[in-house]
Design a protein around this motif. Structure first.
Motif, PDB file in Angstrom:
ATOM      1  N   THR A  90       0.831  -1.208   0.000  1.00 60.72           N
ATOM      2  CA  THR A  90       0.000   0.000   0.000  1.00 60.72           C
ATOM      3  C   THR A  90       0.860   1.249   0.000  1.00 60.72           C
ATOM      4  O   THR A  90       0.586   2.216  -0.724  1.00 60.72           O
ATOM      5  N   ARG A  93       2.399   1.757  -3.455  1.00 61.94           N
ATOM      6  CA  ARG A  93       1.385   2.151  -4.423  1.00 61.94           C
ATOM      7  C   ARG A  93       1.042   3.635  -4.260  1.00 61.94           C
ATOM      8  O   ARG A  93       0.866   4.353  -5.236  1.00 61.94           O
ATOM      9  N   GLU A  94       0.959   4.101  -3.008  1.00 61.64           N
ATOM     10  CA  GLU A  94       0.689   5.516  -2.759  1.00 61.64           C
ATOM     11  C   GLU A  94       1.855   6.383  -3.231  1.00 61.64           C
ATOM     12  O   GLU A  94       1.651   7.490  -3.733  1.00 61.64           O
ATOM     13  N   HIS A 123       1.728  -6.995  -6.283  1.00 64.43           N
ATOM     14  CA  HIS A 123       0.697  -5.980  -6.049  1.00 64.43           C
ATOM     15  C   HIS A 123       1.095  -4.639  -6.653  1.00 64.43           C
ATOM     16  O   HIS A 123       0.290  -3.994  -7.334  1.00 64.43           O
TER      17      HIS A 123
END
Length: 280
Positions: A90, A93-94, A123
């Motif tokens: 996460t 990705r941010e 991912h």
């Protein structure tokens, strides 16, 4: 800006080296990011209150070592470090919102032993909207060749542009691989094909895609490589003598979310060199 994720693993070190070299070639700054994920340690009746501090100290050590590696490999690259709380996938990705490119190791410390590709790299490559480079830990000789997968889809164009730019920056040859297979007609098994006509049409697909980019990058030597084979097989074979393999992603998930297409997923698992997944 190039962003590279680190976790102290051997593959993360390889990713830092790759990212430092690419930042030098591109003349852009490099940000090293470490994600502090407390979630696995907050389960249970008696959580350890000192554990978060241990995780933060370990993260700072990992960042210092990665920064020192960049200074050793490419002293002129501007480098910063950042420790962010959250799940690694996460967090990275941010980070893609600010990135020209994200670089990750193929699998980190949390991966299953023997796995070729970790959940974080899968991912990030499947969701980040900037190019994502997945690096394996093995040191390989420089071959002077960038490989790119070419087809007749719109998703191919950003991958081609990225591959041409990488070839130009490296002074490398660009090998454009187009793999095709005869369609299977379930209701017409007796269908026959003019192989010369099919082969000519497939060569034209490659040329049409390459012509516009060739005008923009006249200094790049291009090799057209057309195969009657499955795309994953052809690209993995070409990766054996490549410094970088570039693929577009055709993936679309439920509700329009981004995921990896079957070719990019297969290439990430089996390629012998770093792989860049490039989105439109």
């Amino acid at each position: 800006m190039i962003i590279v994720g680190v976790d102290g693993s051997v593959t993360a070190r390889a990713a830092v080296e790759w990212a430092a070299n690419d930042a030098f070639r591109m003349r852009v700054p490099l940000r090293i990011v470490h994600a502090v994920d407390r979630t696995p340690y907050q389960v249970g009746r008696y959580p350890n209150p000192s554990l978060p501090d241990v995780l933060l100290r370990e993260g700072r050590r990992i960042l210092r070592e990665a920064e020192a590696l960049v200074h050793e490999r490419q002293p002129t690259v501007e480098v910063t470090t950042q420790e962010v709380e959250g799940a690694p996938a996460t967090v990275l990705r941010e980070q893609a919102k600010d990135a020209t490119e994200i670089v990750v190791g193929s699998r980190g410390l949390g991966g299953f032993a023997g796995a070729l590709l970790g959940s974080v790299s899968t991912h990030v490559a499947g969701h980040a909207r900037c190019p994502v480079v997945v690096v394996r830990p093995e040191h390989r000789p420089v071959h002077g060749e960038v490989v790119v997968g070419v087809d007749d889809s719109p998703e191919c164009e950003p991958a081609l542009a990225y591959a041409f730019e990488q070839a130009k920056l490296r002074g490398a040859t660009l090998r454009a691989v187009h793999a095709w297979q005869l369609p299977v007609h379930a209701f017409a098994p007796e269908a026959t094909y003019d192989m010369d006509e099919v082969r000519t049409a497939q060569h034209q697909v490659v040329r049409d895609r390459l012509n516009a980019a060739r005008e923009e990058y006249p200094q790049v030597t291009v090799v057209e490589d057309v195969h009657a084979a499955h795309p994953v097989d052809a690209l993995v074979e070409a990766s054996g003598q490549a410094d970088l393999l570039v693929v577009g992603s055709h993936g679309r998930g439920a509700m329009g979310s981004m995921v990896l297409g079957s070719v990019s997923r297969g290439v990430l698992h089996h390629a012998r060199c770093p792989v860049a997944v490039v989105r439109s």
